[in-house]
Design an enzyme around this catalytic site. Structure first.
Site, PDB file in Angstrom:
ATOM      1  N   SER A  40       0.802  -1.229   0.000  1.00 25.80           N
ATOM      2  CA  SER A  40       0.000   0.000   0.000  1.00 25.80           C
ATOM      3  C   SER A  40       0.831   1.273   0.000  1.00 25.80           C
ATOM      4  O   SER A  40       0.326   2.335  -0.351  1.00 25.80           O
ATOM      5  CB  SER A  40      -0.946   0.007   1.207  1.00 25.80           C
ATOM      6  OG  SER A  40      -0.223  -0.126   2.414  1.00 25.80           O
ATOM      7  N   ASP A 323      -3.194   8.341   7.506  1.00 23.18           N
ATOM      8  CA  ASP A 323      -4.196   7.536   8.199  1.00 23.18           C
ATOM      9  C   ASP A 323      -3.486   6.733   9.286  1.00 23.18           C
ATOM     10  O   ASP A 323      -2.397   7.113   9.710  1.00 23.18           O
ATOM     11  CB  ASP A 323      -4.989   6.661   7.218  1.00 23.18           C
ATOM     12  CG  ASP A 323      -4.116   5.667   6.451  1.00 23.18           C
ATOM     13  OD1 ASP A 323      -2.974   5.412   6.882  1.00 23.18           O
ATOM     14  OD2 ASP A 323      -4.580   5.141   5.424  1.00 23.18           O
ATOM     15  N   HIS A 326      -0.364   4.892   7.016  1.00 26.11           N
ATOM     16  CA  HIS A 326       0.378   5.386   5.857  1.00 26.11           C
ATOM     17  C   HIS A 326       0.847   6.831   6.016  1.00 26.11           C
ATOM     18  O   HIS A 326       0.142   7.654   6.609  1.00 26.11           O
ATOM     19  CB  HIS A 326      -0.498   5.264   4.606  1.00 26.11           C
ATOM     20  CG  HIS A 326      -1.000   3.880   4.381  1.00 26.11           C
ATOM     21  ND1 HIS A 326      -2.258   3.481   4.776  1.00 26.11           N
ATOM     22  CD2 HIS A 326      -0.402   2.791   3.847  1.00 26.11           C
ATOM     23  CE1 HIS A 326      -2.421   2.197   4.478  1.00 26.11           C
ATOM     24  NE2 HIS A 326      -1.313   1.758   3.913  1.00 26.11           N
TER      25      HIS A 326
END
Length: 359
Positions: A40, A323, A326
Site C-alpha cells: 500500500s 491515516d 500510511h
C-alpha cells in the site's frame, strides 16, 4: 545528535523542492522506464478492482493529489510518485490495471495494498496481489514489451536500463505474524525463523525479476511500523518507548537480512546492481525538527484507514501519518528524496537511486 537530525530533515525539505524544480526543467527522464512492486505504500490503484477492505479510491484519500482519489493511500503522492518525479518522468507510472499499449515501455506499477511476500499475508482483508502475483503480472508485461520491440532480446536490452523498486514485507508482520487471531505463524516460527523464511522467498522472487531483465533494483527496507497509530491503538506503546518495540525489533531483524541479501545478489550478479533504502533510519529522524508536529496519530479518522468522506485535519503537512498506517505526502517527500539522493551514508546501502540511475 538531535541537532544533526534537525539539519538533515530541513535539508531534505529544501532538496525536495529543488529536485522537483530541476526535474521539471530537465526534459527526458534519467532512465527509459520505472517498474514498481510493493504494497500500500506504493499502490496507485491496483486494488480498486479487487474485493477487499484495503482500498483508497474515495475521499478524503487524494485530497491533495491533482487527480483526486486514485487508490493511493495518501493525501497526495506516494514514495514512488516522488521517486518518479525525481527521475524526471513527466507523468506518474501507471498501475497495472490501467497500463495499455506502448505505455508499458515507460514502466508499470504492480503494487497492491495489504500484499506481502507470503501469499497468505493480508488475506483477512480480502483480495490482494502478493509479490508472487505481481511477478506474474510483470511477466505479462515482459511479453507485451517483447511483442512491441520485436523479441525477448530487445525486451531485455530495454529493461536492463530501467529502475525497479520493490517495497514489501510490512504486511507479513502486521497482517500476519503479529495477528494471531487470523494467522498461526507466530506459533510456528520464532521471529528469526520467520524472517529467514521471508528473506528466502524474497530472494527467489528477486531472482525471477533478474531473469526477466531487471538490472537496477532498489529495495525499500521496512519502516518503523511499530510506531503506526493503528499498532499503538492495538498494543499500546512499550513502556519507556513511543512505539511497539516487539514489532520494530522484528523490522530490524528483517532489514539486517535484507542488507545481506543485497550483498549476496550483487556478488552473484556482476552485471546488475541491487541497493537497499533505509526507510527505518530515515523514518526515525527528528520529525518535529523538520516541522512535523503530530507523529502518533493519523490526519483522518478510522482505525484501519480513512473513513469515507471524513473531514481530515487542515494542517496535513504537520502530520507524519495520513491515516493509521500510511505517511502523508509531506513525509513521502522526505522518504523519496533521501532514497533518491542520500543525505547520510546510512540512508542507503550501497548507493542511492540517483547513482543507480546513472549506471
Amino acid at each position: 545528535m538531535a541537532c544533526n537530525h534537525h539539519k538533515l530533515w530541513r535539508v531534505a525539505f529544501l532538496l525536495s523542492l529543488l529536485s522537483i524544480l530541476q526535474t521539471c526543467a530537465r526534459g527526458d527522464p534519467q532512465v527509459p522506464c520505472y517498474f514498481i512492486l510493493g504494497d500500500s505504500l506504493s499502490d496507485n490503484g491496483n486494488n480498486n478492482a479487487l474485493s477487499t477492505k484495503a482500498k483508497a479510491n474515495f475521499k478524503p484519500y487524494g485530497i491533495d493529489f491533482p487527480l483526486g482519489p486514485t487508490g493511493r493511500f495518501s493525501n497526495g503522492r506516494t514514495i514512488v510518485d516522488v521517486t518518479a518525479e525525481l527521475l524526471g518522468f513527466d507523468e506518474y507510472i501507471p498501475s497495472f490495471i490501467s497500463a495499455r499499449g506502448r505505455a508499458v515501455l515507460k514502466g508499470v506499477n504492480y503494487a497492491s495494498a495489504s500484499a506481502g511476500i507470503l501469499d497468505e499475508s493480508g488475506k483477512q482483508l480480502g483480495q490482494a496481489i502478493p509479490l508472487s502475483g505481481q511477478l506474474k503480472n510483470y511477466l505479462d508485461t515482459f511479453s507485451q514489451i517483447s511483442k512491441i520491440l520485436g523479441g525477448g532480446t530487445a525486451a531485455h536490452k530495454h529493461l536492463n536500463k530501467c529502475i525497479f523498486t520493490v517495497g514489501i514485507g510490512s504486511n507479513d508482520f502486521i497482517n500476519n505474524y503479529f495477528m494471531p487471531s487470523a494467522f498461526r505463524t507466530s506459533e510456528l516460527y520464532t521471529p528469526d525463523r520467520f524472517v529467514a523464511a521471508l528473506i528466502d522467498q524474497y530472494s527467489q522472487n528477486l531472482q525471477t525479476l533478474y531473469k526477466y531483465g531487471a538490472r537496477k533494483v532498489a529495495l525499500f527496507g521496512l519502516g518503523p511500523i511499530g510506531c503506526a497509530p493503528a499498532e499503538l491503538a492495538w498494543y499500546g506503546a512499550t513502556p519507556g518507548s513511543i512505539c511497539v518495540d516487539k514489532i520494530n525489533d522484528a523490522v530490524v531483524r528483517f532489514n539486517k537480512r535484507l542488507i545481506s541479501l543485497v550483498d549476496d545478489l550483487n556478488n552473484n550478479h556482476k552485471d546488475a546492481k541491487f541497493t537497499y533504502i533505509n526507510i527505518l533510519g530515515i523514518g526515525t529522524g527528528d520529525a518535529k525538527a523538520a516541522g512535523f508536529k503530530v507523529t502518533n496519530s493519523g490526519c483522518c479518522g478510522g482505525q484501519t484507514g480513512c473513513l469515507p468522506l471524513a473531514t481530515p485535519c487542515k494542517n496535513r503537512d504537520e502530520y507524519t501519518f495520513w491515516d493509521e498506517f500510511h505517511p502523508t505526502d509531506a513525509m513521502n517527500v522526505i522518504f523519496g528524496n533521501r532514497a533518491y539522493k542520500a543525505l547520510t551514508p546510512t540512508d542507503v546501502h550501497p548507493i542511492d537511486i540517483s547513482t543507480l540511475a546513472s549506471l
